[in-house]
Write a protein that holds these residues in place. Structure first.
Motif, PDB file in Angstrom:
ATOM      1  N   LYS A 223       3.162  13.813  -6.474  1.00 54.02           N
ATOM      2  CA  LYS A 223       4.244  14.677  -6.010  1.00 54.02           C
ATOM      3  C   LYS A 223       5.127  14.011  -4.966  1.00 54.02           C
ATOM      4  O   LYS A 223       6.325  14.310  -4.880  1.00 54.02           O
ATOM      5  CB  LYS A 223       3.665  15.963  -5.423  1.00 54.02           C
ATOM      6  CG  LYS A 223       2.955  16.847  -6.448  1.00 54.02           C
ATOM      7  CD  LYS A 223       2.501  18.147  -5.816  1.00 54.02           C
ATOM      8  CE  LYS A 223       1.895  19.068  -6.868  1.00 54.02           C
ATOM      9  NZ  LYS A 223       1.462  20.383  -6.296  1.00 54.02           N
ATOM     10  N   LYS A 224       4.569  13.105  -4.216  1.00 57.00           N
ATOM     11  CA  LYS A 224       5.334  12.505  -3.134  1.00 57.00           C
ATOM     12  C   LYS A 224       4.703  11.151  -2.813  1.00 57.00           C
ATOM     13  O   LYS A 224       3.487  10.987  -2.880  1.00 57.00           O
ATOM     14  CB  LYS A 224       5.304  13.419  -1.899  1.00 57.00           C
ATOM     15  CG  LYS A 224       6.183  12.948  -0.768  1.00 57.00           C
ATOM     16  CD  LYS A 224       6.104  13.966   0.395  1.00 57.00           C
ATOM     17  CE  LYS A 224       6.982  13.516   1.547  1.00 57.00           C
ATOM     18  NZ  LYS A 224       6.908  14.458   2.687  1.00 57.00           N
ATOM     19  N   THR A 225       5.563  10.171  -2.462  1.00 57.71           N
ATOM     20  CA  THR A 225       5.066   8.833  -2.112  1.00 57.71           C
ATOM     21  C   THR A 225       5.763   8.343  -0.860  1.00 57.71           C
ATOM     22  O   THR A 225       6.882   8.772  -0.528  1.00 57.71           O
ATOM     23  CB  THR A 225       5.318   7.830  -3.250  1.00 57.71           C
ATOM     24  OG1 THR A 225       6.735   7.741  -3.508  1.00 57.71           O
ATOM     25  CG2 THR A 225       4.576   8.207  -4.523  1.00 57.71           C
TER      26      THR A 225
ATOM     27  N   VAL B  73       0.878  -1.186   0.000  1.00 58.26           N
ATOM     28  CA  VAL B  73       0.000   0.000   0.000  1.00 58.26           C
ATOM     29  C   VAL B  73       0.911   1.231   0.000  1.00 58.26           C
ATOM     30  O   VAL B  73       1.687   1.435   0.943  1.00 58.26           O
ATOM     31  CB  VAL B  73      -0.942   0.025   1.216  1.00 58.26           C
ATOM     32  CG1 VAL B  73      -1.799   1.302   1.211  1.00 58.26           C
ATOM     33  CG2 VAL B  73      -1.817  -1.222   1.230  1.00 58.26           C
ATOM     34  N   VAL B  74       0.819   1.983  -1.079  1.00 58.09           N
ATOM     35  CA  VAL B  74       1.644   3.188  -1.235  1.00 58.09           C
ATOM     36  C   VAL B  74       0.762   4.429  -1.016  1.00 58.09           C
ATOM     37  O   VAL B  74      -0.306   4.552  -1.647  1.00 58.09           O
ATOM     38  CB  VAL B  74       2.294   3.228  -2.626  1.00 58.09           C
ATOM     39  CG1 VAL B  74       3.191   4.447  -2.752  1.00 58.09           C
ATOM     40  CG2 VAL B  74       3.084   1.943  -2.893  1.00 58.09           C
ATOM     41  N   ARG B  75       1.226   5.293  -0.177  1.00 58.30           N
ATOM     42  CA  ARG B  75       0.506   6.565   0.102  1.00 58.30           C
ATOM     43  C   ARG B  75       1.094   7.636  -0.820  1.00 58.30           C
ATOM     44  O   ARG B  75       2.291   7.916  -0.768  1.00 58.30           O
ATOM     45  CB  ARG B  75       0.648   6.968   1.569  1.00 58.30           C
ATOM     46  CG  ARG B  75      -0.219   8.141   2.012  1.00 58.30           C
ATOM     47  CD  ARG B  75      -0.225   8.204   3.538  1.00 58.30           C
ATOM     48  NE  ARG B  75      -1.059   9.304   4.015  1.00 58.30           N
ATOM     49  CZ  ARG B  75      -0.610  10.477   4.466  1.00 58.30           C
ATOM     50  NH1 ARG B  75       0.718  10.689   4.488  1.00 58.30           N
ATOM     51  NH2 ARG B  75      -1.429  11.407   4.877  1.00 58.30           N
ATOM     52  N   VAL B  76       0.194   8.256  -1.646  1.00 56.78           N
ATOM     53  CA  VAL B  76       0.649   9.174  -2.687  1.00 56.78           C
ATOM     54  C   VAL B  76       0.004  10.541  -2.440  1.00 56.78           C
ATOM     55  O   VAL B  76      -1.202  10.637  -2.168  1.00 56.78           O
ATOM     56  CB  VAL B  76       0.275   8.651  -4.085  1.00 56.78           C
ATOM     57  CG1 VAL B  76       0.901   9.521  -5.161  1.00 56.78           C
ATOM     58  CG2 VAL B  76       0.674   7.204  -4.255  1.00 56.78           C
TER      59      VAL B  76
ATOM     60  N   MET C  48      -4.270  16.459  -2.387  1.00 59.07           N
ATOM     61  CA  MET C  48      -4.845  15.514  -1.428  1.00 59.07           C
ATOM     62  C   MET C  48      -4.021  14.215  -1.419  1.00 59.07           C
ATOM     63  O   MET C  48      -3.474  13.807  -2.447  1.00 59.07           O
ATOM     64  CB  MET C  48      -6.306  15.228  -1.821  1.00 59.07           C
ATOM     65  CG  MET C  48      -7.133  14.578  -0.760  1.00 59.07           C
ATOM     66  SD  MET C  48      -8.878  14.416  -1.303  1.00 59.07           S
ATOM     67  CE  MET C  48      -9.316  16.134  -1.513  1.00 59.07           C
ATOM     68  N   TRP C  49      -3.933  13.579  -0.237  1.00 60.50           N
ATOM     69  CA  TRP C  49      -3.256  12.282  -0.104  1.00 60.50           C
ATOM     70  C   TRP C  49      -4.214  11.166  -0.501  1.00 60.50           C
ATOM     71  O   TRP C  49      -5.420  11.239  -0.272  1.00 60.50           O
ATOM     72  CB  TRP C  49      -2.785  12.063   1.330  1.00 60.50           C
ATOM     73  CG  TRP C  49      -1.562  12.866   1.713  1.00 60.50           C
ATOM     74  CD1 TRP C  49      -1.526  14.067   2.315  1.00 60.50           C
ATOM     75  CD2 TRP C  49      -0.224  12.476   1.496  1.00 60.50           C
ATOM     76  NE1 TRP C  49      -0.244  14.495   2.505  1.00 60.50           N
ATOM     77  CE2 TRP C  49       0.596  13.515   2.004  1.00 60.50           C
ATOM     78  CE3 TRP C  49       0.409  11.372   0.920  1.00 60.50           C
ATOM     79  CZ2 TRP C  49       1.985  13.477   1.968  1.00 60.50           C
ATOM     80  CZ3 TRP C  49       1.795  11.330   0.895  1.00 60.50           C
ATOM     81  CH2 TRP C  49       2.571  12.384   1.391  1.00 60.50           C
ATOM     82  N   PHE C  50      -3.623  10.080  -1.082  1.00 59.45           N
ATOM     83  CA  PHE C  50      -4.444   8.953  -1.564  1.00 59.45           C
ATOM     84  C   PHE C  50      -3.636   7.665  -1.425  1.00 59.45           C
ATOM     85  O   PHE C  50      -2.443   7.612  -1.744  1.00 59.45           O
ATOM     86  CB  PHE C  50      -4.849   9.183  -3.028  1.00 59.45           C
ATOM     87  CG  PHE C  50      -5.642   8.078  -3.637  1.00 59.45           C
ATOM     88  CD1 PHE C  50      -6.866   7.711  -3.104  1.00 59.45           C
ATOM     89  CD2 PHE C  50      -5.149   7.386  -4.748  1.00 59.45           C
ATOM     90  CE1 PHE C  50      -7.594   6.679  -3.687  1.00 59.45           C
ATOM     91  CE2 PHE C  50      -5.883   6.351  -5.320  1.00 59.45           C
ATOM     92  CZ  PHE C  50      -7.105   6.011  -4.784  1.00 59.45           C
ATOM     93  N   ASN C  51      -4.310   6.588  -0.925  1.00 57.37           N
ATOM     94  CA  ASN C  51      -3.654   5.283  -0.748  1.00 57.37           C
ATOM     95  C   ASN C  51      -3.904   4.416  -1.989  1.00 57.37           C
ATOM     96  O   ASN C  51      -5.069   4.184  -2.368  1.00 57.37           O
ATOM     97  CB  ASN C  51      -4.192   4.567   0.487  1.00 57.37           C
ATOM     98  CG  ASN C  51      -3.825   5.288   1.777  1.00 57.37           C
ATOM     99  OD1 ASN C  51      -2.770   5.945   1.840  1.00 57.37           O
ATOM    100  ND2 ASN C  51      -4.648   5.164   2.795  1.00 57.37           N
TER     101      ASN C  51
ATOM    102  N   MET D  13       4.506   6.352  -8.982  1.00 56.03           N
ATOM    103  CA  MET D  13       5.021   7.679  -9.330  1.00 56.03           C
ATOM    104  C   MET D  13       4.835   7.967 -10.826  1.00 56.03           C
ATOM    105  O   MET D  13       4.787   9.136 -11.217  1.00 56.03           O
ATOM    106  CB  MET D  13       6.497   7.794  -8.960  1.00 56.03           C
ATOM    107  CG  MET D  13       6.750   7.951  -7.476  1.00 56.03           C
ATOM    108  SD  MET D  13       6.099   9.500  -6.799  1.00 56.03           S
ATOM    109  CE  MET D  13       7.128  10.700  -7.610  1.00 56.03           C
ATOM    110  N   ARG D  14       4.703   6.933 -11.698  1.00 55.45           N
ATOM    111  CA  ARG D  14       4.560   7.130 -13.127  1.00 55.45           C
ATOM    112  C   ARG D  14       3.099   7.293 -13.551  1.00 55.45           C
ATOM    113  O   ARG D  14       2.833   7.721 -14.658  1.00 55.45           O
ATOM    114  CB  ARG D  14       5.185   5.971 -13.884  1.00 55.45           C
ATOM    115  CG  ARG D  14       6.701   5.901 -13.738  1.00 55.45           C
ATOM    116  CD  ARG D  14       7.223   4.676 -14.424  1.00 55.45           C
ATOM    117  NE  ARG D  14       8.699   4.565 -14.280  1.00 55.45           N
ATOM    118  CZ  ARG D  14       9.410   3.524 -14.728  1.00 55.45           C
ATOM    119  NH1 ARG D  14       8.792   2.494 -15.341  1.00 55.45           N
ATOM    120  NH2 ARG D  14      10.708   3.492 -14.566  1.00 55.45           N
TER     121      ARG D  14
END
Length: 227
Positions: free
Chosen positions: A178-180, A166-169, A216-219, A200-201
Motif C-alpha cells: 500500500k505504501k513504500t 532497503v525499501v520499507r513497505v 504491517m510494515w516490512f523492510n 510495489m509490483r
C-alpha cells in the motif's frame, strides 16, 4: 185646718253602742298612730336594739365578699430526660491461679522434651503474566508468489552504478503493498527508484498477530550488483 206648732225642744235620740268591727278598727288606727309616733321619737329603734340579739343582726348584715385575685397560669413543667448512666462493668472475682510446681513428680518419666518444628513455608508460585500473542512478519520469498527479480537500469549498468537499497513497505492484510519509502539508499537515484517500482509490483504473505492477518510494515532489501 190650723196647725199648732210647739216651741218645746224634742228629746235627743238614745246613743247606739259601738259595734265590734268599729272597736277593732279604732284599735288598729290607734296602734298605727302610736307606731308612727314611736318611730319619729326613736323609741322603736332603741327597743329594737335592746330586743334584737347580736346573732340576729349578724345574719341580716353580710360581711363584704373578699376580692378574688386571678390565679396566674402555671407554666408547663419541662420534661426532664432521664440520662442513662452506664453501669461500670463488674469485674469478675480473680480466680485462683494454678502454680506449677518445679519439683518433678517421682513417677514422672525423665527425658528431653523436643519443641515442635515450625510449619514449613508454603511455596507461592509466581504469577506469570500471559504471553503476548505471537507476531509473524510478512514475507516476499514464498515460491507461490512468483515475484520477478528487480530490473537493473541500463544506464546504471553502463555507468557502473551498484549498491544496496532497503525499501520499507506497508503490506495490507490482503498481501498487497500500500505504501513504500526508502529506508536505506544505495547512493544512486536510478537504483533507488528501480527498487521502489519493483517492490510495489510484488505480492506478499501478510503479517499475522496471534494467527490473525493484519496490516504491517516490512523492510525489503534489494542488492544491485554488476556481474
Amino acid at each position: 185646718m190650723n196647725a199648732t206648732f210647739s216651741s218645746a225642744p224634742r228629746p235627743a235620740p238614745p246613743r247606739q253602742p259601738l259595734s265590734r268591727n268599729a272597736v277593732i278598727a279604732l284599735a288598729v288606727v290607734a296602734l298605727h298612730v302610736g307606731f308612727i309616733w314611736a318611730l319619729q321619737s326613736g323609741l322603736l329603734m332603741r327597743a329594737a336594739e335592746i330586743i334584737v340579739p347580736a346573732e340576729i343582726l349578724t345574719r341580716f348584715v353580710d360581711p363584704p365578699a373578699p376580692k378574688v385575685e386571678p390565679v396566674p397560669p402555671t407554666p408547663p413543667t419541662p420534661t426532664v430526660q432521664k440520662k442513662t448512666v452506664a453501669k461500670a462493668p463488674v469485674k469478675p472475682a480473680p480466680q485462683p491461679l494454678a502454680i506449677t510446681d518445679p519439683t518433678p513428680s517421682p513417677n514422672a518419666p525423665t527425658g528431653v522434651v523436643t519443641p515442635p518444628l515450625p510449619p514449613a513455608p508454603v511455596a507461592v508460585a509466581p504469577v506469570t503474566p500471559p504471553a503476548p500473542p505471537a507476531v509473524l512478519l510478512p514475507s516476499s520469498d514464498a515460491d507461490y508468489l512468483q515475484n520477478p527479480k528487480p530490473a537493473y537500469p541500463p544506464i546504471s549498468r553502463r555507468l557502473g552504478e551498484q549498491g544496496k537499497v532497503v525499501v520499507r513497505v506497508l503490506i495490507g492484510a490482503d498481501g498487497q503493498a500500500k505504501k513504500t519509502e526508502v529506508r536505506q539508499s544505495s547512493g544512486f537515484d536510478r537504483l533507488d527508484q528501480a527498487a521502489v517500482t519493483t517492490v510495489m509490483r510484488w505480492r506478499y504473505v501478510p503479517g499475522k498477530r496471534g494467527g490473525v492477518a493484519e496490516e504491517m510494515w516490512f523492510n525489503v532489501p534489494i542488492n544491485f550488483v554488476l556481474e
